[in-house]
Scaffold this motif. Structure first.
Motif, short mmCIF file in Angstrom:
data_model
loop_
_atom_site.label_atom_id
_atom_site.label_comp_id
_atom_site.label_asym_id
_atom_site.label_seq_id
_atom_site.Cartn_x
_atom_site.Cartn_y
_atom_site.Cartn_z
N ASN A 102 0.96 -1.34 0.03
CA ASN A 102 0.40 -0.29 -0.01
C ASN A 102 0.91 1.06 -0.03
O ASN A 102 1.08 1.94 -0.61
CB ASN A 102 -0.53 -0.55 0.88
N ARG A 103 1.85 1.46 0.31
CA ARG A 103 2.89 2.74 0.73
C ARG A 103 3.19 2.82 -0.31
O ARG A 103 3.70 4.01 -0.78
CB ARG A 103 3.88 2.26 1.82
N SER A 104 3.90 1.52 -1.49
CA SER A 104 4.42 1.66 -2.67
C SER A 104 3.29 1.93 -3.53
O SER A 104 3.46 3.05 -4.31
CB SER A 104 4.54 0.03 -3.73
N ILE A 105 2.00 1.91 -3.32
CA ILE A 105 1.51 2.32 -3.79
C ILE A 105 0.98 3.84 -4.18
O ILE A 105 0.90 4.78 -5.03
CB ILE A 105 -0.15 1.40 -4.12
N ALA A 106 0.68 4.46 -2.75
CA ALA A 106 0.27 5.67 -2.60
C ALA A 106 1.61 6.80 -3.23
O ALA A 106 1.95 7.67 -3.15
CB ALA A 106 0.51 6.19 -0.81
N LYS A 107 3.19 5.68 -2.61
CA LYS A 107 3.78 6.88 -3.19
C LYS A 107 4.01 7.42 -4.33
O LYS A 107 4.34 8.11 -5.23
CB LYS A 107 4.97 6.19 -2.93
N MET A 108 3.99 5.73 -5.13
CA MET A 108 3.88 6.15 -7.00
C MET A 108 3.12 6.90 -6.98
O MET A 108 3.48 7.52 -8.09
CB MET A 108 3.79 4.75 -7.05
N GLY A 109 1.91 7.21 -6.51
CA GLY A 109 0.63 7.67 -7.06
C GLY A 109 0.42 9.29 -7.01
O GLY A 109 0.71 9.88 -7.49
N LEU A 110 2.05 9.62 -5.68
CA LEU A 110 1.26 10.64 -5.36
C LEU A 110 2.85 11.63 -6.45
O LEU A 110 2.55 12.44 -6.73
CB LEU A 110 2.30 11.08 -3.94
N THR A 111 3.65 10.57 -6.62
CA THR A 111 4.12 11.21 -7.48
C THR A 111 3.85 11.31 -9.02
O THR A 111 3.80 12.28 -9.28
CB THR A 111 5.55 10.13 -8.08
#
Length: 367
Positions: free
Chosen positions: A44-53
């Motif tokens: 989930n953290r990866s999704i959030a970080k990638m999505g924020l970028t």
């Protein structure tokens, strides 16, 4: 979340067939993951970080227009997703029909996207007004020296789309579980939404009298149900007279990760903390406690005077500003000239090229 699962599948299909579009739509997956309050750890953290970028470099047209209407500038973070984007996308589903939000997210017409964004913004304002009115009405009926174990507020004027928000605000203010119920006189049924505090599982509490409900479900901190209007008083009777509760759970506690001396309240400290982002459920932003800050001024502000701003001094006469959004009720308990212990998160205010550190109020203890 469903958004994360859908994105994972679609991203694999895209990568197989259109490799140059890899990670497309991660912005929407991040919005779903963050707004659904899922733990921002592991995948989930990866999704959030990638999505924020993606949101900050190549955002969806509809999201761009929504932020434009809300007067929010890039770059954005989890706060803007959770408190600006999410509420506006949800407002139409709460009060009308969720299709407008879907149409915004798939729009490729700037004019149409701007029109829908303005409509969602107006609906969100209506949602805020209805929530505040319901919260104020319920609050006035509660005696602060005689708060029931479970705050229960029912009214036929409550819109069922915002009862969860009313319950949440009541819980935040009084630190007691709260239930807001929307009554439909025509059907004789009512919809309820409940929020709780740490240590009291609201869904387990409700399931102890499951026979009172037509439907009930949820988890420890939040639940929803349908109930016959005639059973509301029976529910109140059980929760507030029969169910045994450890009343020490209602005592407000300051929960901080670290006691921080005022000398370390600085942009340098703030920037080091940013390496831990994205913050959210499961990875909350660090909370600090600083003692012996003197209040030399205070104001309440906002459309309904719902927000609080404190101007503080430490023992070396260094000045700090603390903001409490939705916490103007704290103002009556604080006197100018007194010394407080403040529990807070860091926040950065950027305006016209200036960067100022602010403290987001979590709790206040008077000395």
């Amino acid at each position: 979340t469903g958004a994360g699962i859908a994105w994972t599948i679609s991203n694999n299909l895209i990568t197989s067939n259109f490799p140059h579009e890899k990670n497309k739509y991660s912005d929407l997956a991040a919005i779903g993951t963050i707004c659904d309050l899922q733990p921002l750890t592991d995948f989930n953290r990866s999704i959030a970080k990638m999505g924020l970028t993606e949101l900050n470099t190549n955002s969806n047209l509809g999201i761009k227009k929504l932020l434009e209407v809300a007067a929010v500038k890039f770059p954005i973070d989890t706060y803007e997703i959770g408190w600006v984007i999410g509420p506006r996308l949800n407002a139409t589903g709460r009060l009308e029909n969720a299709m407008d939000s879907l149409n915004l997210l798939i729009s490729d017409d700037p004019t149409d996207a701007l029109r829908i964004s303005k409509e969602l913004n107006l609906l969100n304002q209506t949602r805020q007004d209805k929530t505040f009115a319901g919260f104020e009405m319920a609050s006035k009926k509660i005696e602060e020296n005689n708060i029931p174990n479970f705050i229960i507020s029912s009214d036929e004027n409550y819109h069922e789309g915002i009862i969860g928000l009313i319950a949440g605000r009541l819980t935040q203010k009084f630190n007691h579980p709260a239930v807001a119920i929307s009554i439909d006189k025509k059907t004789g049924l009512a919809k309820g939404s409940a929020r709780s505090i740490s240590g009291i599982s609201i869904v387990d509490s409700l399931r102890e009298v499951e026979t009172l409900f037509e439907k009930v479900g949820g988890h420890e901190m939040a639940a929803g149900f349908t109930i016959k209007t005639e059973n509301i008083e029976k529910l109140n009777e059980f929760l507030n007279k029969t169910l045994k509760i450890d009343k020490s759970l209602f005592d407000k506690k300051i929960e901080a990760d670290l006691e921080l001396p005022s000398s370390l309240i600085s942009l340098s400290t703030f920037e080091k903390i940013q390496r831990l982002k994205p913050f959210g459920t499961g990875n909350p932003e660090p909370t600090f406690l600083t003692k012996n800050l003197k209040v030399f001024n205070k104001i309440v502000f906002g459309k309904e005077n719902t927000h609080l701003k404190l101007f503080l001094l430490d023992e070396n006469q260094n000045e700090f500003t603390a903001l409490g959004f939705g916490r103007s009720y704290m103002s009556n308990k604080i006197n100018i000239g007194e010394t407080i212990d403040l529990c807070y998160n860091f926040s950065l205010n950027e305006w016209n090229g200036n960067r100022n550190l602010e403290l987001k109020i979590r709790e206040i203890l008077s000395n």
